[in-house]
Write an enzyme that holds these catalytic residues in place. Sequence first.
Site, mmCIF file in Angstrom:
data_model
loop_
_atom_site.group_PDB
_atom_site.id
_atom_site.type_symbol
_atom_site.label_atom_id
_atom_site.label_comp_id
_atom_site.label_asym_id
_atom_site.label_seq_id
_atom_site.Cartn_x
_atom_site.Cartn_y
_atom_site.Cartn_z
ATOM 1 N N ASP A 96 0.880 -1.174 0.000
ATOM 2 C CA ASP A 96 0.000 0.000 0.000
ATOM 3 C C ASP A 96 0.919 1.227 0.000
ATOM 4 O O ASP A 96 2.143 1.093 0.104
ATOM 5 C CB ASP A 96 -0.907 -0.017 1.250
ATOM 6 C CG ASP A 96 -1.858 1.177 1.286
ATOM 7 O OD1 ASP A 96 -2.424 1.514 0.229
ATOM 8 O OD2 ASP A 96 -2.018 1.794 2.360
ATOM 9 N N SER A 97 0.325 2.417 -0.056
ATOM 10 C CA SER A 97 1.140 3.631 0.021
ATOM 11 C C SER A 97 1.691 3.840 1.433
ATOM 12 O O SER A 97 2.633 4.602 1.616
ATOM 13 C CB SER A 97 0.292 4.840 -0.374
ATOM 14 O OG SER A 97 -0.801 4.961 0.515
ATOM 15 N N CYS A 110 -4.446 -1.953 -1.668
ATOM 16 C CA CYS A 110 -4.557 -0.539 -2.005
ATOM 17 C C CYS A 110 -5.614 -0.409 -3.098
ATOM 18 O O CYS A 110 -5.451 -0.960 -4.191
ATOM 19 C CB CYS A 110 -3.200 -0.045 -2.504
ATOM 20 S SG CYS A 110 -3.292 1.596 -3.223
ATOM 21 N N GLU A 152 -2.145 8.571 8.540
ATOM 22 C CA GLU A 152 -0.676 8.429 8.513
ATOM 23 C C GLU A 152 -0.023 9.257 9.621
ATOM 24 O O GLU A 152 1.036 8.912 10.121
ATOM 25 C CB GLU A 152 -0.119 8.851 7.148
ATOM 26 C CG GLU A 152 -0.391 7.858 6.036
ATOM 27 C CD GLU A 152 0.389 6.543 6.168
ATOM 28 O OE1 GLU A 152 1.487 6.550 6.733
ATOM 29 O OE2 GLU A 152 -0.142 5.512 5.698
ATOM 30 N N CYS A 155 -10.937 2.654 0.783
ATOM 31 C CA CYS A 155 -9.506 2.963 0.876
ATOM 32 C C CYS A 155 -9.047 2.235 2.129
ATOM 33 O O CYS A 155 -9.721 2.314 3.168
ATOM 34 C CB CYS A 155 -9.282 4.466 1.014
ATOM 35 S SG CYS A 155 -7.601 4.901 1.506
ATOM 36 N N HIS A 201 -6.912 2.771 4.231
ATOM 37 C CA HIS A 201 -6.629 3.599 5.407
ATOM 38 C C HIS A 201 -7.895 3.871 6.245
ATOM 39 O O HIS A 201 -7.801 4.170 7.428
ATOM 40 C CB HIS A 201 -6.063 4.963 4.987
ATOM 41 C CG HIS A 201 -4.622 4.942 4.593
ATOM 42 N ND1 HIS A 201 -4.184 4.499 3.369
ATOM 43 C CD2 HIS A 201 -3.508 5.312 5.275
ATOM 44 C CE1 HIS A 201 -2.869 4.617 3.303
ATOM 45 N NE2 HIS A 201 -2.429 5.109 4.460
#
Length: 264
Positions: free
Chosen positions: A10-11, A73, A151, A183, A185
């Site tokens: 993932d990012s 992701c 994040e 998403c 996140h």
Amino acid sequence: MKNNPIGIFDSGVGGLSVFSELVKLLPNEHYIYYGDTANLPYGDKTQARLVEITGNIFDFFKQKNVKAVVMACNTTSAMTYDTLKDNYNFKIYPIVQIVSKQIALKNYKTAGVFATKATIGSHAYKKEIQKYNDNCTVFEQACPDWVNIVENNLQEDERSIKQVKSDLDIMLTNNPEKIILGCTHYPYLMSVLTKYAPKDMFINPAEYFAKYIAEDLKNNDLLSNKPHKEPEFFVSANPKQFINASKLFYTIRNVCEIATGAAV
Ligand code: DGL
């Protein structure tokens, strides 16, 4: 092949919401997690850039001899899977395509999707759900601030709560039966979301996704038959911040910072 690792990326920390479900179902696997924190957020990048980034991560996993790559992701699944899927000889699992089919089969009349700007712009959830259930009305909404909140571990910050509530209020005017957290996140924001809407309104796709992957690896005789190895974690920047932000889903002790071609 069956005892080779599973790559998952993932990012940033978002993919750990998927990883934590996979570990529960398949504890004997050897996982290699890549968090591309140098290129975060993915949601505001062009398709060309995302194809380049994802290709570099797939090359990294190829060097690691993985048997499969889990695209934990939504943004890269929506924007790059079709372009890259035939270029590698390992299995590739894209979250949006796999999960949409399963959600479509639930026959909801209406569903909301919260996702990044890129995922929403691709209409991937809407297209994939309506491929299997054209009676489902899908309401799509981008939440561009949420990835940075997660994040930076700012879920409890007053401004974050206000932002999440105001995005949720917009979605609730559609009166959706379910809201997909599109998403990886976003499940980190569940404690905020459930202050203002019932928990069972939200779908965390990680659960469906992990179940599908476990079944598919089993059906393809690709489950490991050796004792479990410790998971390995790699990031392209900010390992300390990654460890800090990850806590809600997994306790990570060691992270290796590695500059693959993925980082700019
Ligand atoms: N967590 C990712 C997703 O599921 C990417 C978020 C981002 O970096 O914008 O889309």
